[in-house]
Write an enzyme that holds these catalytic residues in place. Sequence first.
Site, mmCIF file in Angstrom:
data_model
loop_
_atom_site.group_PDB
_atom_site.id
_atom_site.type_symbol
_atom_site.label_atom_id
_atom_site.label_comp_id
_atom_site.label_asym_id
_atom_site.label_seq_id
_atom_site.Cartn_x
_atom_site.Cartn_y
_atom_site.Cartn_z
ATOM 1 N N LYS A 84 0.846 -1.192 0.000
ATOM 2 C CA LYS A 84 0.000 0.000 0.000
ATOM 3 C C LYS A 84 0.883 1.243 0.000
ATOM 4 O O LYS A 84 2.015 1.217 0.512
ATOM 5 C CB LYS A 84 -0.974 -0.018 1.179
ATOM 6 C CG LYS A 84 -0.335 0.029 2.544
ATOM 7 C CD LYS A 84 -1.343 -0.213 3.668
ATOM 8 C CE LYS A 84 -2.272 0.943 3.890
ATOM 9 N NZ LYS A 84 -3.110 0.761 5.107
ATOM 10 N N SER A 159 -7.953 1.697 5.146
ATOM 11 C CA SER A 159 -7.085 2.393 4.211
ATOM 12 C C SER A 159 -6.313 1.464 3.273
ATOM 13 O O SER A 159 -5.689 1.922 2.324
ATOM 14 C CB SER A 159 -6.095 3.269 4.981
ATOM 15 O OG SER A 159 -5.192 2.487 5.740
ATOM 16 N N SER A 183 -7.874 -0.703 9.295
ATOM 17 C CA SER A 183 -7.460 -0.490 7.907
ATOM 18 C C SER A 183 -7.091 -1.745 7.137
ATOM 19 O O SER A 183 -6.927 -1.690 5.917
ATOM 20 C CB SER A 183 -6.279 0.483 7.861
ATOM 21 O OG SER A 183 -6.706 1.771 8.207
#
Length: 485
Positions: A84, A159, A183
């Site tokens: 990520k 996220s 997340s």
Amino acid sequence: MADIHELGAVQLRQALDTGQLSAAQVAEHFLARIEQQNHTLGAFVTVTADRAMLDARAADEAYVRRHSGGPGLPLLHGVPLAFKDLADVAGIVTTHGSGALDRKPAPEDGALAAALRGAGAISLGKTQVPEFGLTAYSENRIAPPSRNPYALSRSSGGSSGGSAAAVAAGLVPFAPGSDGGGSIRIPAAACGLLGFKPGRGLVPAGESVGDAARLVVAGPLARSAPDAALMMDALVPHGIRPEGGYLAGLEETPAPLRIGASLDSPWSTAFPFAPEQEALDALAKGVELLTGAGHSVLDAGIRYDNRYPEAFTTAWTAGVGSARILPQREALLTPLTRTFRRRAQQRSAAKVNEALGFLRQFTHDTVVQYAQWDIVLTPSLAQTPRPVGWFTGSMPGGEQWPAPDWPGDADDDYRKQCEFAPWSSMVNVCGLPAVTVPVHWTGPTPGTGLPMGIQLIGKPGSELLLLRLARQLELQQKPAPIAGG
């Protein structure tokens, strides 16, 4: 053999280890799949194809050397994944999902990339995140939003939303995420994946702007418990992981457990919410599967201090106030980031310390209550995956990108997130391990409609037990097909 992208990470590693597949073949296949699908999915912000192929060819050369008497292969030899875009990978820009930062390549791998690349994994690129990882949806001003592979008008969560979308769509076999308030678990639940949050301090820390409350940990997003266990074996140092490792440990099924099921949330006083029927259906399905496996599931009444929302928000947003952003670039921040940054900068150090002190007491009180059960069970999410643009108040489905203006109210945005995922952040505060497992689909068969899951929260040190329990649930269900075929 099935198509390469249909293989789980464990199967793929075996095929690479035995020479059925070369690392170059595997990388080429996944890069081609990214090329075909990412323009509609928005999972990747940066694709590092040339570098991935160089690393894959080097892995194949290492394979040849091993069969000529050279050293053995690392655990994740040739297995592709993606990081990520909050995690530093040497030589690649880390955007943090923000247009307000300079685009400078990271000078070295962060802890997460160092652990997984050091174990032989090959990075295919960086995946979409919200700005600074602050939100439960992966939309920002620098790249198209990450979409749910099972319904492109819906969000993949956040996220770690880009990573979840990539795994669910078969663009990578699994991916690491970081979790400071849900997340990993939120996007995993939204995309029908297993999302595993280890307990505090077990694995290399996930990257964040600032984390005074030690909320953030790294863990896997995967299509199965064995794949998640394989990544855990790569992340957790030898002296800390269970004897034999997490993957081998899945061969043992858990003994009958006493499980407390709860809809109580520390957010209820600040943001009263009613779970959607789909969330209740998922919880009921989870109870059915758990009792069918021989476990006892009892109603659990849990009391949370009503000061939690303010204290958590103070701790969660403290770091964004200290991010180094030039004054002339503040206008490039999203309204939510800009609002929370201003409030964090106006907040005194004494106020932050007061919040941190409260959260320590909250941890003690909550862990004492949870100790009545072996596992605490909740729905993963209170609502089905939300439409792209729903949290910010932009166009339904986010059809227009980039939006001419970023609408919405920061406080309304935050309220919606807390109502969407009301059972995740307190697990980070308490430093406990937890796993989300898909158990229900809103359509008639697995893989149709939208996925919904349950969350299993364990005691300190119960990571292997949680993975065993997740595996037990998986074996009772028909696996969902990869989104997009």
